[in-house]
Structures are given as structure tokens and as C-alpha cells.
Design a protein around this motif. Sequence first.
Motif, PDB file in Angstrom:
ATOM      1  N   MET A  29       0.840  -1.184   0.000  1.00 30.80           N
ATOM      2  CA  MET A  29       0.000   0.000   0.000  1.00 30.80           C
ATOM      3  C   MET A  29       0.882   1.243   0.000  1.00 30.80           C
ATOM      4  SD  MET A  29      -2.880   1.062   2.732  1.00 30.80           S
ATOM      5  CE  MET A  29      -4.097   2.207   2.218  1.00 30.80           C
ATOM      6  N   ASN A  30       0.428   2.239  -0.676  1.00 32.75           N
ATOM      7  CA  ASN A  30       1.127   3.504  -0.743  1.00 32.75           C
ATOM      8  C   ASN A  30       1.261   4.105   0.659  1.00 32.75           C
ATOM      9  OD1 ASN A  30       1.848   6.196  -1.162  1.00 32.75           O
ATOM     10  ND2 ASN A  30       0.776   6.277  -3.121  1.00 32.75           N
ATOM     11  N   CYS A  31       2.445   4.582   1.008  1.00 35.00           N
ATOM     12  CA  CYS A  31       2.678   5.102   2.363  1.00 35.00           C
ATOM     13  C   CYS A  31       1.827   6.342   2.642  1.00 35.00           C
ATOM     14  CB  CYS A  31       4.149   5.393   2.580  1.00 35.00           C
ATOM     15  SG  CYS A  31       4.805   6.725   1.556  1.00 35.00           S
ATOM     16  N   TYR A  32       1.488   7.110   1.626  1.00 37.92           N
ATOM     17  CA  TYR A  32       0.667   8.306   1.821  1.00 37.92           C
ATOM     18  C   TYR A  32      -0.782   7.931   2.150  1.00 37.92           C
ATOM     19  CZ  TYR A  32       4.742  10.454  -0.234  1.00 37.92           C
ATOM     20  OH  TYR A  32       6.030  10.841  -0.482  1.00 37.92           O
ATOM     21  N   LEU A  33      -1.271   6.901   1.503  1.00 32.90           N
ATOM     22  CA  LEU A  33      -2.617   6.417   1.820  1.00 32.90           C
ATOM     23  C   LEU A  33      -2.662   5.855   3.244  1.00 32.90           C
ATOM     24  CD1 LEU A  33      -3.616   4.664  -1.509  1.00 32.90           C
ATOM     25  CD2 LEU A  33      -4.484   6.817  -0.607  1.00 32.90           C
ATOM     26  N   ILE A  56      -6.233  -6.819   6.978  1.00 37.00           N
ATOM     27  CA  ILE A  56      -4.924  -6.745   7.638  1.00 37.00           C
ATOM     28  C   ILE A  56      -4.365  -5.330   7.566  1.00 37.00           C
ATOM     29  CG2 ILE A  56      -2.523  -7.523   7.434  1.00 37.00           C
ATOM     30  CD1 ILE A  56      -3.675 -10.297   6.709  1.00 37.00           C
ATOM     31  N   ILE A  57      -4.558  -4.644   6.450  1.00 31.38           N
ATOM     32  CA  ILE A  57      -4.061  -3.268   6.319  1.00 31.38           C
ATOM     33  C   ILE A  57      -4.802  -2.341   7.273  1.00 31.38           C
ATOM     34  CG2 ILE A  57      -3.944  -1.279   4.761  1.00 31.38           C
ATOM     35  CD1 ILE A  57      -3.403  -3.327   2.487  1.00 31.38           C
TER      36      ILE A  57
END
Length: 158
Positions: free
Chosen positions: A1-5, A39-40
Motif C-alpha cells: 500500500m502507498n505510504c501516503y494512503l 490486515i491493512i
Amino acid sequence: MNCYLYRALRKALFRPAAFFKGIILPLLEAGDCTLREAIIFGSVLSKTSVPVLHASACLLKICEMEYSGANSIFIRIFLEKRYALPYRVVDGAVFHFVRFETDHRELPTLWHQALLTFVQRYKNDISSEQKDALLQLLRKKSHVKVTPEIRRELQAAK
């Protein structure tokens, strides 16, 4: 996943009521939440401090939903935060697990892990009737490695 999201999700959790009502609960109610998504979102929950009342309300709603693997992930994550849950929430979690006694499906390891986490954290908060109901459940729904651990924890309860 994108760190900004990911950071945006952590920021969104500063408003826990809106986060749970607008993201988590609709995602689980739709029934199409994948385990990876769970999980995210669970990672965001586990790394952020959430007020007890918001977390317990969300946990109670999740326990009342139809079962899915994502639900077990969220239940386990909320239980691992070791909150002093109100009795109503503990009772709802016990009922969530006990209602699978008549279910004919083979339950996944995620479900057994969530039950183990619940018993480990809240074994002293459940009543003797609830403890007996959980032991009865373990006779019908068992897992080779997890069930003996759950039974041991229940019998060690005060």
C-alpha cells in the motif's frame, strides 16, 4: 500500500466515530472485504490509540455481523488492545463465538485464533455459564493446535 494512503488512514482515525461508521463497518457489512484489506486496516488500528468506548461499540457491531474472515481479524485486533471492555461487549463476543456451535461449516484458523485471543484476555471477565458454553463449543468446533490452548486457558480462569 502507498505510504501516503496509509498515513491518511492513520489521520482519519483521529475521528474514531467517523472512521468506524464511515469506513470499517460499511466495509465489513458489504461482505466483500478481503483478508489483505482487513490486515491493512487492522494494522492502522493496532498502531493507533483508539478510545475505549468507540472501540467497544465497533467490536460489538462486528460481533453481531454475519461471519467472514475479515471479521475475525478485526475482532482479534480489538481484543489484542487489552481494553477494559464493558460487560455487554464481553457478552456479545461470547455470544458471537457460541452461535457457531450449530454451524456446520469448517471454521478457519482465523476464527480459532480470535477465540483464543478472547479467552486469553477476558477469561476472568466471563461468567461460569459462559465458560461452560465455550467449553461445550470446543467439543463441537475444534482445531488441532489451538483448541487445547483455549481449553487450558478457560480452565485456568478464576
